[in-house]
Design a protein around this motif. Structure first.
Motif, PDB file in Angstrom:
ATOM      1  N   ILE B 117       0.832  -1.204   0.000  1.00  0.00           N
ATOM      2  CA  ILE B 117       0.000   0.000   0.000  1.00  0.00           C
ATOM      3  C   ILE B 117       0.869   1.259   0.000  1.00  0.00           C
ATOM      4  O   ILE B 117       0.609   2.197  -0.728  1.00  0.00           O
ATOM      5  N   PHE B 118       1.935   1.247   0.775  1.00  0.00           N
ATOM      6  CA  PHE B 118       2.722   2.465   0.912  1.00  0.00           C
ATOM      7  C   PHE B 118       3.813   2.598  -0.150  1.00  0.00           C
ATOM      8  O   PHE B 118       4.088   3.684  -0.615  1.00  0.00           O
ATOM      9  N   LEU B 119       4.473   1.484  -0.487  1.00  0.00           N
ATOM     10  CA  LEU B 119       5.644   1.626  -1.348  1.00  0.00           C
ATOM     11  C   LEU B 119       5.455   1.073  -2.753  1.00  0.00           C
ATOM     12  O   LEU B 119       5.548   1.797  -3.730  1.00  0.00           O
ATOM     13  N   PHE B 120       5.211  -0.206  -2.857  1.00  0.00           N
ATOM     14  CA  PHE B 120       5.200  -0.834  -4.179  1.00  0.00           C
ATOM     15  C   PHE B 120       3.852  -1.493  -4.454  1.00  0.00           C
ATOM     16  O   PHE B 120       3.663  -2.670  -4.183  1.00  0.00           O
ATOM     17  N   PRO B 121       2.913  -0.746  -5.006  1.00  0.00           N
ATOM     18  CA  PRO B 121       1.559  -1.270  -5.190  1.00  0.00           C
ATOM     19  C   PRO B 121       1.510  -2.482  -6.119  1.00  0.00           C
ATOM     20  O   PRO B 121       0.638  -3.329  -5.988  1.00  0.00           O
ATOM     21  N   MET B 123       3.905  -4.788  -6.627  1.00  0.00           N
ATOM     22  CA  MET B 123       4.826  -5.873  -6.278  1.00  0.00           C
ATOM     23  C   MET B 123       4.038  -7.122  -5.875  1.00  0.00           C
ATOM     24  O   MET B 123       3.197  -7.067  -4.991  1.00  0.00           O
ATOM     25  N   VAL B 127       6.681 -12.714  -4.286  1.00  0.00           N
ATOM     26  CA  VAL B 127       8.072 -12.273  -4.347  1.00  0.00           C
ATOM     27  C   VAL B 127       8.521 -11.745  -2.993  1.00  0.00           C
ATOM     28  O   VAL B 127       9.591 -12.090  -2.483  1.00  0.00           O
ATOM     29  N   TYR B 243      -3.432  12.537  19.063  1.00  0.00           N
ATOM     30  CA  TYR B 243      -3.059  13.245  17.839  1.00  0.00           C
ATOM     31  C   TYR B 243      -4.183  13.213  16.806  1.00  0.00           C
ATOM     32  O   TYR B 243      -4.506  14.223  16.194  1.00  0.00           O
ATOM     33  N   SER B 258       0.493   6.133  10.394  1.00  0.00           N
ATOM     34  CA  SER B 258       0.062   7.479  10.022  1.00  0.00           C
ATOM     35  C   SER B 258       0.704   8.530  10.911  1.00  0.00           C
ATOM     36  O   SER B 258       0.904   9.660  10.494  1.00  0.00           O
ATOM     37  N   LYS B 261       3.736   9.655   9.404  1.00  0.00           N
ATOM     38  CA  LYS B 261       3.572  10.504   8.220  1.00  0.00           C
ATOM     39  C   LYS B 261       3.734  11.976   8.588  1.00  0.00           C
ATOM     40  O   LYS B 261       3.968  12.804   7.738  1.00  0.00           O
ATOM     41  N   SER B 262       3.570  12.282   9.854  1.00  0.00           N
ATOM     42  CA  SER B 262       3.664  13.675  10.273  1.00  0.00           C
ATOM     43  C   SER B 262       5.054  14.040  10.761  1.00  0.00           C
ATOM     44  O   SER B 262       5.280  15.156  11.214  1.00  0.00           O
ATOM     45  N   GLU B 269      11.976  14.363   4.031  1.00  0.00           N
ATOM     46  CA  GLU B 269      10.611  14.872   4.074  1.00  0.00           C
ATOM     47  C   GLU B 269       9.588  13.810   4.481  1.00  0.00           C
ATOM     48  O   GLU B 269       8.682  14.072   5.241  1.00  0.00           O
ATOM     49  N   ARG B 270       9.769  12.597   3.959  1.00  0.00           N
ATOM     50  CA  ARG B 270       8.768  11.567   4.227  1.00  0.00           C
ATOM     51  C   ARG B 270       9.380  10.465   5.073  1.00  0.00           C
ATOM     52  O   ARG B 270       9.928   9.509   4.554  1.00  0.00           O
ATOM     53  N   TYR B 273       8.289   6.445   4.908  1.00  0.00           N
ATOM     54  CA  TYR B 273       8.907   5.465   4.016  1.00  0.00           C
ATOM     55  C   TYR B 273      10.054   4.736   4.716  1.00  0.00           C
ATOM     56  O   TYR B 273      10.191   3.529   4.622  1.00  0.00           O
TER      57      TYR B 273
END
Lengths: 383, 374
Positions: B117-121, B123, B127, B243, B258, B261-262, B269-270, B273
């Motif tokens: 969901i976050f990195l490699f949709p 994939m 594997v 929060y 999440s 994410k802040s 920046e992110r 990840y």
């Protein structure tokens, strides 16, 4: 030897497994910096939305670093896809710094368009959001020579810079959703419009849920902030009646006799405390302690004695309380609670089941007593 | 089957590693989504639920120690064999192994889902499973000492992520916790039950106990490990509720992710990840320990060679990953593990304890200790 073979074999596999992942070379992607969403104004295509995006591009041939593209679709993602058709890049949302929503959407309700922002984890949570007047496209399509930088950076800079001194509502996506989902609290977002060919943050939008219901000026935002939280280093402009100061006034030789004079005050620090006094009659008290510094006045009043300073403090208090009462009336008429009084109601045992609809009915009936404690700490380098 | 085991000194581990084993197996993918499930029942009083669950784990662990202390040097398989006899004992052993297997499967597919969901949709799950299985199998083949070493190292490499939530902490809203003590007792208990999936795994103690060198020092690290997990869960839940708005948290799949994410730095920046990739170091110890328990159990029950059962379960995992693809299916399996896990980890030792007491009382303790084959 056997061990080395094993390692080589593993490396070999890993090497080929890399191709399982989608490649994204930086020369081939356009990084969206700022995006705007507009709703269609005509009735016939009311479900059509248009997105405009300021995109970073990293090719050596391009003269400019940013490029603005736009596309139409029924979903935001669809509109981005449509915009990609006019761009040689794949547009990626990982670094959106600012998202503007056009007025049409702001009046209809934000939330349907927020969904993809929360659902897609690639979209950062810390981007700022704002309302564009009359639409986002016009603002994002602004000529770069007018602002001497690209528009995404420019608007983000305005919010970032001003929010550091809590001038304007700094609302990231996360802040907006937090307040939206909180019961008994409504959002404020900055409105951008084009003034003299330059985008300007001119006023602020007051929300009821996800819909804009009214506008607040910068001064009113300062007051909301002073009620809601601790404010530091903030300018207040007030008109003070001349009358009480007549004795201590030293006019310039050619000075004019005036009824009112303007003062510029810098809030060094203001702290507030809100209490729910009587839950059945919805009576609140808000105590605000404000430390001020005089930075400007237009009447040449000399603050030599304790008396004149006390007088000024008294007049400021009267003036601010007046403004606060007016502001409360205004928001009560709009049935939107930017102060978050509903949160104080909800945190009690009796009000724990409060819903937003109930609070909208109750909010116009609340009474707030403002107790201001004004301390004029300094009056500058002259009397 | 031998009830008591003779472990050669070279295979033994020192007791203080139990701390890392407990937190390694407990902190995994569960914690990413835990605040949501707890808050669903207990709302603003979720922290009380977690305290209840924490005390629950302490009590269950005390019972486990009490059970183990009735024997000389044994594990759950030996105990079950002694109490239920040959056939039923083996059956219960299979149940234990199957449960660990499902837990391992859930851990892997949940982590893979997060990555997808976050990195490699795009994939493929297979594997990713294959890639994760390589380090798992590698450590298992090295024996228990390598397993414990990996768990120890990875725990250190992943601790620092916790520090990053200072940023959301500064922006917490205290009114989200008011009014306090509103949830009813049933809600609190339901909330405590919702923590099961996160806190699962500390029953590894019943499997690893015979390998501990200095058993007299075993209690402290285990309780400390449980406390650490409880603390991490408590902090992440409190920060999530403070929060995010309580209504917001109820629609989030992974509130703790999440939160990250802040987190933003001028050079990065992110940060989410990084955290997702780093989370592999949290997921791997869990998976390795679970896999070790499966392989060890197979060897103990049926004298299956380690390599054979390792290969078998790896292939089975790969095949199952092909069938569990949608997030609803993953959700179902997770809920299943949570529900079964509650009975298996929290209730089963309580039932077992009086049986052990009865059985060891009737026969003098010494006899049990010396009993070789029954």
């Amino acid at each position: 030897m056997k061990k080395i073979l094993k390692i080589v074999w593993l490396l070999f596999i890993s090497f080929f497994l890399i191709s399982c992942i989608q490649t994204q070379a930086i020369e081939n992607i356009g990084i969206i910096n700022a995006a705007g969403v507009d709703g269609a104004e005509s009735e016939t295509e009311s479900n059509l939305i248009e997105t405009t995006m300021a995109v970073f591009q990293f090719t050596t041939e391009a003269e400019e670093n940013t490029k603005t593209v736009s596309g139409k679709g029924t979903t935001i993602k669809g509109a981005v896809k449509d915009a990609e058709m006019s761009s040689i890049y794949k547009l990626v949302p990982g670094k959106i710094k600012l998202m503007l929503f056009g007025e049409v959407i702001a009046e209809k309700g934000f939330l349907p368009f927020m969904d993809t922002l929360a659902r897609d984890p690639r979209v950062p949570d810390l981007m700022y959001i704002g309302v564009a007047h009359p639409n986002a496209k016009e603002i994002l399509m602004i000529e770069e020579e007018n602002i001497s930088t690209d528009v995404g950076q420019f608007l983000h800079g305005i919010i970032e810079h001003h929010s550091n001194d809590h001038n304007i509502p700094r609302k990231t996506l996360q802040d907006f959703l937090h307040v939206y989902y909180d019961i008994g609290h409504d959002n404020i977002l900055p409105i951008f419009e084009i003034v003299n060919d330059v985008p300007k943050h001119s006023k602020n939008a007051l929300f009821q849920g996800d819909k804009v219901v009214g506008e607040l000026s910068q001064e009113e935002i300062t007051l909301v902030n002073m009620v809601e939280r601790t404010v530091k280093d903030q300018l207040l402009e007030l008109s003070i009646p001349m009358g009480p100061f007549a004795e201590s006034t030293e006019y310039k030789e050619n000075g004019q006799q005036v009824d009112e004079f303007e003062v510029g005050l810098n809030v060094i620090k203001s702290t507030s405390k809100t209490k729910l006094k009587d839950i059945n009659n919805l009576e609140f008290t808000t105590d605000i302690k404000i430390q001020l510094r005089l930075v400007e006045q237009t009447a040449e009043v000399a603050f030599k004695s304790q008396k004149s300073i006390k007088l000024l403090e008294k007049e400021v208090k009267k003036n601010l309380e007046n403004h606060l009462d007016k502001l409360l009336k205004k928001t009560q008429e709009l049935e939107a609670d930017p102060f978050g009084y509903g949160r104080h109601y909800r945190k009690t045992r009796q009000g724990k089941d409060l819903t937003n609809d109930e609070w909208r009915e109750k909010f116009p009936d609340i009474n707030v007593k403002y107790n201001l404690d004004i301390i004029l700490v300094r009056h500058g380098a002259i009397d | 089957m031998k009830i008591n085991l003779n472990i050669s000194p070279g295979e033994r581990i020192r007791a203080h590693y139990l701390f890392f084993i407990i937190i390694g197996i407990q902190i995994g993918v569960g914690i990413l989504g835990a605040p949501r499930y707890i808050a669903e029942h207990a709302h603003q009083d979720s922290w009380i639920s977690i305290l209840i669950a924490y005390i629950g784990t302490l009590i269950i662990t005390a019972i486990m120690f009490a059970i183990l202390s009735r024997y000389e040097n044994t594990d759950i398989f030996g105990i079950q064999h002694h109490i239920f006899g040959n056939f039923l004992g083996k059956f219960m052993g299979i149940v234990c192994i199957l449960f660990f297997f499902i837990q391992l499967l859930t851990t892997l597919i949940t982590y893979i889902e997060v990555v997808q969901i976050f990195l490699f949709p795009s994939m493929p799950t297979v594997v990713m499973t294959f890639l994760l299985l390589i380090p798992i199998c590698y450590s298992i083949l090295g024996g228990l000492r390598i397993v414990v070493g990996v768990v120890f190292l990875f725990s250190f490499l992943s601790f620092w992520i916790v520090v990053l939530i200072y940023d959301p902490i500064t922006r917490m809203d205290v009114t989200h916790f008011l009014p306090m003590f509103e949830a009813s007792l049933t809600d609190l208990l339901k909330g405590a039950k919702a923590t099961t999936f996160t806190l699962l795994g500390f029953n590894i103690l019943l499997y690893i106990y015979p390998f501990i060198d200095n058993k007299e020092n075993a209690k402290k690290p285990v309780y400390l490990g449980l406390t650490f997990t409880g603390f991490v869960l408590l902090v992440s839940t409190i920060v999530s509720i403070g929060y995010f708005s309580p209504n917001d948290i109820s629609i989030m799949s992974w509130p703790v992710l999440s939160l990250y994410k802040s987190v933003q730095f001028s050079f990065m920046e992110r940060f989410d990840y990084i955290v997702i990739v780093e989370w592999m170091l949290v997921v791997l110890p869990t998976s390795i320990l679970l896999m070790w328990a499966i392989v060890y159990g197979m060897e103990r029950l049926f004298q299956v060679q380690q390599k054979a059962s390792l290969l078998g379960s790896s292939i089975l995992l790969l095949i199952l990953c092909l069938f569990i693809t949608t997030d609803l299916q993953i959700q179902k399996v997770t809920n299943f593990v949570g529900d079964i896990g509650f009975w298996f980890v929290f209730v089963y030792p309580v039932i077992l304890f009086p049986l052990v007491l009865l059985k060891t009382k009737r026969k003098p303790l010494k006899e049990v200790q010396n009993e070789k084959d029954s």
